[in-house]
Design a protein around this motif. Sequence first.
Motif, PDB file in Angstrom:
ATOM      1  N   LEU A 164       0.796  -1.226  -0.150  1.00 54.01           N
ATOM      2  CA  LEU A 164       0.065  -0.042   0.001  1.00 54.01           C
ATOM      3  C   LEU A 164       1.010   1.219  -0.220  1.00 54.01           C
ATOM      4  CD1 LEU A 164      -2.411   1.541   0.274  1.00 54.01           C
ATOM      5  CD2 LEU A 164      -2.470   1.337   2.984  1.00 54.01           C
ATOM      6  N   SER A 165       0.620   2.091  -0.967  1.00 52.24           N
ATOM      7  CA  SER A 165       1.303   3.637  -0.971  1.00 52.24           C
ATOM      8  C   SER A 165       0.532   4.532  -1.663  1.00 52.24           C
ATOM      9  CB  SER A 165       2.607   3.493  -1.858  1.00 52.24           C
ATOM     10  OG  SER A 165       2.062   2.929  -3.241  1.00 52.24           O
ATOM     11  N   ALA A 166       1.052   5.739  -1.638  1.00 51.67           N
ATOM     12  CA  ALA A 166       0.383   6.816  -2.061  1.00 51.67           C
ATOM     13  C   ALA A 166       0.854   7.790  -2.911  1.00 51.67           C
ATOM     14  CB  ALA A 166      -0.391   7.484  -0.585  1.00 51.67           C
ATOM     15  N   ILE A 167       0.336   8.408  -4.015  1.00 50.33           N
ATOM     16  CA  ILE A 167       0.773   9.217  -4.804  1.00 50.33           C
ATOM     17  C   ILE A 167      -0.099  10.531  -4.944  1.00 50.33           C
ATOM     18  CG2 ILE A 167       2.043   7.750  -6.199  1.00 50.33           C
ATOM     19  CD1 ILE A 167      -0.110   7.568  -8.037  1.00 50.33           C
ATOM     20  N   ARG A 168       0.803  11.563  -5.355  1.00 51.68           N
ATOM     21  CA  ARG A 168      -0.321  13.050  -5.591  1.00 51.68           C
ATOM     22  C   ARG A 168      -0.113  13.326  -7.021  1.00 51.68           C
ATOM     23  NH1 ARG A 168      -1.048  17.746  -2.382  1.00 51.68           N
ATOM     24  NH2 ARG A 168      -2.672  19.014  -3.621  1.00 51.68           N
ATOM     25  N   LYS A 169      -1.061  13.789  -7.656  1.00 57.13           N
ATOM     26  CA  LYS A 169      -1.241  14.324  -8.793  1.00 57.13           C
ATOM     27  C   LYS A 169      -2.144  15.603  -8.781  1.00 57.13           C
ATOM     28  CE  LYS A 169      -3.504  12.322 -12.062  1.00 57.13           C
ATOM     29  NZ  LYS A 169      -3.942  11.369 -13.247  1.00 57.13           N
ATOM     30  N   GLU A 170      -1.678  16.591  -8.996  1.00 56.35           N
ATOM     31  CA  GLU A 170      -2.428  17.964  -9.149  1.00 56.35           C
ATOM     32  C   GLU A 170      -3.481  17.909  -7.907  1.00 56.35           C
ATOM     33  OE1 GLU A 170      -4.185  17.971 -12.738  1.00 56.35           O
ATOM     34  OE2 GLU A 170      -2.246  18.589 -14.072  1.00 56.35           O
ATOM     35  N   GLN A 171      -4.623  17.986  -8.235  1.00 55.06           N
ATOM     36  CA  GLN A 171      -5.517  18.394  -7.001  1.00 55.06           C
ATOM     37  C   GLN A 171      -6.220  16.809  -6.453  1.00 55.06           C
ATOM     38  OE1 GLN A 171      -6.009  20.966  -5.170  1.00 55.06           O
ATOM     39  NE2 GLN A 171      -4.211  21.550  -6.290  1.00 55.06           N
ATOM     40  N   GLN A 172      -5.501  15.984  -6.937  1.00 59.94           N
ATOM     41  CA  GLN A 172      -5.991  14.392  -6.431  1.00 59.94           C
ATOM     42  C   GLN A 172      -5.005  13.639  -5.779  1.00 59.94           C
ATOM     43  OE1 GLN A 172      -7.126  12.881 -10.332  1.00 59.94           O
ATOM     44  NE2 GLN A 172      -9.282  12.947  -9.834  1.00 59.94           N
ATOM     45  N   ILE A 173      -5.416  12.843  -4.760  1.00 61.51           N
ATOM     46  CA  ILE A 173      -4.397  11.826  -4.138  1.00 61.51           C
ATOM     47  C   ILE A 173      -4.891  10.729  -4.307  1.00 61.51           C
ATOM     48  CG2 ILE A 173      -6.006  12.005  -2.154  1.00 61.51           C
ATOM     49  CD1 ILE A 173      -2.159  12.056  -2.139  1.00 61.51           C
ATOM     50  N   GLY A 174      -3.811   9.698  -4.416  1.00 69.32           N
ATOM     51  CA  GLY A 174      -4.104   8.365  -4.916  1.00 69.32           C
ATOM     52  C   GLY A 174      -3.545   7.416  -4.160  1.00 69.32           C
ATOM     53  N   THR A 206      -5.327   1.822  -8.583  1.00 68.96           N
ATOM     54  CA  THR A 206      -5.101   3.163  -8.018  1.00 68.96           C
ATOM     55  C   THR A 206      -6.375   3.832  -7.608  1.00 68.96           C
ATOM     56  OG1 THR A 206      -2.935   3.198  -9.302  1.00 68.96           O
ATOM     57  CG2 THR A 206      -3.689   5.184  -8.431  1.00 68.96           C
ATOM     58  N   ILE A 207      -6.817   4.309  -6.606  1.00 68.70           N
ATOM     59  CA  ILE A 207      -7.797   4.909  -6.066  1.00 68.70           C
ATOM     60  C   ILE A 207      -7.640   6.502  -6.005  1.00 68.70           C
ATOM     61  CG2 ILE A 207      -9.795   5.133  -4.571  1.00 68.70           C
ATOM     62  CD1 ILE A 207      -8.697   2.145  -3.489  1.00 68.70           C
ATOM     63  N   TRP A 208      -8.542   7.220  -6.952  1.00 69.17           N
ATOM     64  CA  TRP A 208      -7.974   8.726  -6.862  1.00 69.17           C
ATOM     65  C   TRP A 208      -9.314   9.393  -6.264  1.00 69.17           C
ATOM     66  CZ3 TRP A 208      -3.474  10.476  -8.362  1.00 69.17           C
ATOM     67  CH2 TRP A 208      -2.579   9.738  -9.205  1.00 69.17           C
ATOM     68  N   LEU A 209      -8.850  10.319  -5.123  1.00 68.61           N
ATOM     69  CA  LEU A 209      -9.673  11.015  -4.724  1.00 68.61           C
ATOM     70  C   LEU A 209      -9.735  12.677  -4.616  1.00 68.61           C
ATOM     71  CD1 LEU A 209     -10.074   9.176  -1.134  1.00 68.61           C
ATOM     72  CD2 LEU A 209     -11.622   9.066  -3.250  1.00 68.61           C
ATOM     73  N   PRO A 210     -10.487  13.373  -4.674  1.00 66.68           N
ATOM     74  CA  PRO A 210     -10.258  14.885  -4.859  1.00 66.68           C
ATOM     75  C   PRO A 210      -9.799  15.510  -3.768  1.00 66.68           C
ATOM     76  CG  PRO A 210     -12.705  14.483  -4.918  1.00 66.68           C
ATOM     77  CD  PRO A 210     -11.889  13.136  -5.113  1.00 66.68           C
ATOM     78  N   VAL A 211      -8.810  16.326  -3.553  1.00 66.56           N
ATOM     79  CA  VAL A 211      -8.125  16.920  -2.496  1.00 66.56           C
ATOM     80  C   VAL A 211      -9.097  18.089  -2.126  1.00 66.56           C
ATOM     81  CG1 VAL A 211      -6.064  18.054  -1.478  1.00 66.56           C
ATOM     82  CG2 VAL A 211      -5.799  15.930  -2.753  1.00 66.56           C
ATOM     83  N   THR A 212      -9.455  18.110  -0.844  1.00 62.78           N
ATOM     84  CA  THR A 212     -10.166  19.377  -0.336  1.00 62.78           C
ATOM     85  C   THR A 212      -9.428  20.490   0.058  1.00 62.78           C
ATOM     86  OG1 THR A 212     -12.035  17.913   0.364  1.00 62.78           O
ATOM     87  CG2 THR A 212     -12.102  20.112   1.200  1.00 62.78           C
ATOM     88  N   PHE A 213      -8.213  20.083   0.918  1.00 62.78           N
ATOM     89  CA  PHE A 213      -7.241  21.126   1.278  1.00 62.78           C
ATOM     90  C   PHE A 213      -6.014  20.334   1.678  1.00 62.78           C
ATOM     91  CE2 PHE A 213      -6.609  25.228   2.789  1.00 62.78           C
ATOM     92  CZ  PHE A 213      -5.663  25.092   4.061  1.00 62.78           C
ATOM     93  N   SER A 214      -4.718  21.056   1.710  1.00 61.06           N
ATOM     94  CA  SER A 214      -3.591  20.443   2.155  1.00 61.06           C
ATOM     95  C   SER A 214      -2.837  21.497   2.826  1.00 61.06           C
ATOM     96  CB  SER A 214      -2.733  19.866   0.850  1.00 61.06           C
ATOM     97  OG  SER A 214      -2.535  20.784   0.113  1.00 61.06           O
ATOM     98  N   ASP A 215      -1.807  21.147   3.637  1.00 63.88           N
ATOM     99  CA  ASP A 215      -0.926  21.919   4.115  1.00 63.88           C
ATOM    100  C   ASP A 215      -0.061  22.926   3.240  1.00 63.88           C
ATOM    101  OD1 ASP A 215      -1.726  21.194   6.551  1.00 63.88           O
ATOM    102  OD2 ASP A 215      -0.326  19.819   6.888  1.00 63.88           O
ATOM    103  N   THR A 216       0.189  22.473   2.059  1.00 65.28           N
ATOM    104  CA  THR A 216       0.963  23.074   1.101  1.00 65.28           C
ATOM    105  C   THR A 216      -0.040  24.252   0.655  1.00 65.28           C
ATOM    106  OG1 THR A 216       2.051  21.054   0.369  1.00 65.28           O
ATOM    107  CG2 THR A 216       2.361  22.839  -1.121  1.00 65.28           C
ATOM    108  N   ASP A 217      -1.314  23.781   0.093  1.00 65.75           N
ATOM    109  CA  ASP A 217      -2.125  25.095  -0.188  1.00 65.75           C
ATOM    110  C   ASP A 217      -2.154  25.973   1.057  1.00 65.75           C
ATOM    111  OD1 ASP A 217      -2.542  23.499  -2.276  1.00 65.75           O
ATOM    112  OD2 ASP A 217      -4.108  22.496  -1.538  1.00 65.75           O
ATOM    113  N   HIS A 218      -2.400  25.478   2.206  1.00 65.76           N
ATOM    114  CA  HIS A 218      -2.463  26.273   3.330  1.00 65.76           C
ATOM    115  C   HIS A 218      -1.125  27.324   3.379  1.00 65.76           C
ATOM    116  CE1 HIS A 218      -3.988  27.971   7.159  1.00 65.76           C
ATOM    117  NE2 HIS A 218      -2.723  27.375   7.704  1.00 65.76           N
ATOM    118  N   SER A 219      -0.119  26.977   3.315  1.00 65.02           N
ATOM    119  CA  SER A 219       1.266  27.509   3.426  1.00 65.02           C
ATOM    120  C   SER A 219       1.239  28.606   2.187  1.00 65.02           C
ATOM    121  CB  SER A 219       2.322  26.761   3.049  1.00 65.02           C
ATOM    122  OG  SER A 219       2.472  25.596   4.226  1.00 65.02           O
ATOM    123  N   THR A 220       0.677  28.268   1.089  1.00 66.09           N
ATOM    124  CA  THR A 220       0.753  28.913  -0.052  1.00 66.09           C
ATOM    125  C   THR A 220      -0.164  30.501   0.107  1.00 66.09           C
ATOM    126  OG1 THR A 220       1.286  27.230  -1.570  1.00 66.09           O
ATOM    127  CG2 THR A 220       0.335  29.279  -2.800  1.00 66.09           C
TER     128      THR A 220
END
Length: 506
Positions: free
Chosen positions: A406-416, A482-496
């Motif tokens: 089990l692992s995770a990946i990030r693509k734009e505004q989606q988390i997988g 690979t299960i993709w879910l839309p990201v609502t909010f992330s710490d990176t976005d918050h820092s930006t």
Amino acid sequence: MSIRLRLTLWYSGLLAATLLAFGVTIYLFINWNTFADLKEQLRDQDRNIVVTGLTNFFDQLDLDLDRQSRIEEKDMYIQIVNYKEGAIKQSYNLGQLELVIPYPEASTNPEKGIVKVQVEINKKKYNMLVHQRPVFLRDGTLVGLLQVGSIPYNEEKFLTGVRTTLIFASLVVVLIAFTVGLFIARQALRPIERVIQATELIEKGSDLSVRIPAFGPKDEIGRLVSTLNVMLSRLETAYNELDEAYKAQRRFVSDASHELRTPLTTIRGNIDLLERMWTKVKETNLNNDSGEWLPLDSDRWDLSKEAMSDISAEAKRMSTLVNDLLALARADAGYTMEKTPLDLLPLTEEVVRRAQLLPRDAEWRVGDLSPLDGIRVYGNPNYLQQLLFIFIENAFKYTPQGYIELSAIRKEQQIGFVIQDTGIGMNPEEIPHIFERFYRADESRGVTVGTGLGLSIAKWIIDEHQGSVEVTTREGNGTKFTIWLPVTFSDTDHSTIIEAADGMAE
């Protein structure tokens, strides 16, 4: 292109072809009638000129050209060609114009009758109709040519006007016919427009109780409207019956699931209690005579233990099936999940911890989960955990050796979430069907247990979270989901956002 426009273009084209044929016929008739009179005058003038003589062409000819060329109907131009001496004698009016009518060479056989030539007068070119008559001596020798010509200027001008009038009138008639025909076609096809509007209303609103209003006589369109209304009535009845049956089926599944959960829970609770009791009895058994605890008969114990294990396993399987049916019943009933913003990393870590306790033959690995750090999604934590457990248990089930990761990946505004195994894999042709209810791959039937409902429930959970799933597989080489879910909010976005706000403050 609409039927109205096609019909209008068809009969407009037919009218244009008819007008073209009619105009060409009229023009040819007027042309023939106009030039027929002029040609007849040329022939009469030619017959009025008498050419006589023996051997000397000019001495013996009586050609009173000036007198014989005066014709009230049309100006005639007369010219005599002498092939013997190359001399030309013309009428007075032709001499004034300093014009020579073209004539063929003496070596050729000159054309007899009406010919059309082109002459130039005052640097302008005109067409001239010429009646030619070869002149022979009594011994049959060709010595000259008599030409009587006239310029049909007025006739050609008149025919040009007729041609222009016919073309312009035809275009105007076709344009008027097209406009009027378009209006008539619109009026004639207006009932069909109402039929289309009514059917579109039914399609968009899914209301089969809507009927098409019937207007006008019972012609073909009227019968069509009546037939469609009858068909809609029958469809409404059939749809209502199917809807009631479907609702009854959903109620049955839901009620049955609820009713079965209680006894199954009781059975499982009692089985667990019996297992604990039998374990305790096996360790010590009291002898009434001696007052000592004796060991339980091993054969009886093994038989009882086996029976209890079977009951427990079947009860667990039935409980799983009931829970799956309940989840699908909720999905069919339009159940709306309660969702809140939640952090994915703690949820995933809990799934990883509990997954280590599941029975398995392959190695359980945890890959890179750092992309989940600070990631939040809008979802239901219980259903998201169930979603991951479905894919992980499915991987355990079909991976007899190797590993599951089990692992995770990030693509734009989606988390997988990536669940990869080294199991038996699938035929790529089966991928479109694996999310169907009760579907199981042929290779796994009879080898692994299951109901075939897990992936259907997983697909429902993914759809409820506006996500998607990708499948990569190959027979004998494992499968990767690979299960993709839309990201609502992330710490990176918050820092930006914080940095942008600080920049604006400065």
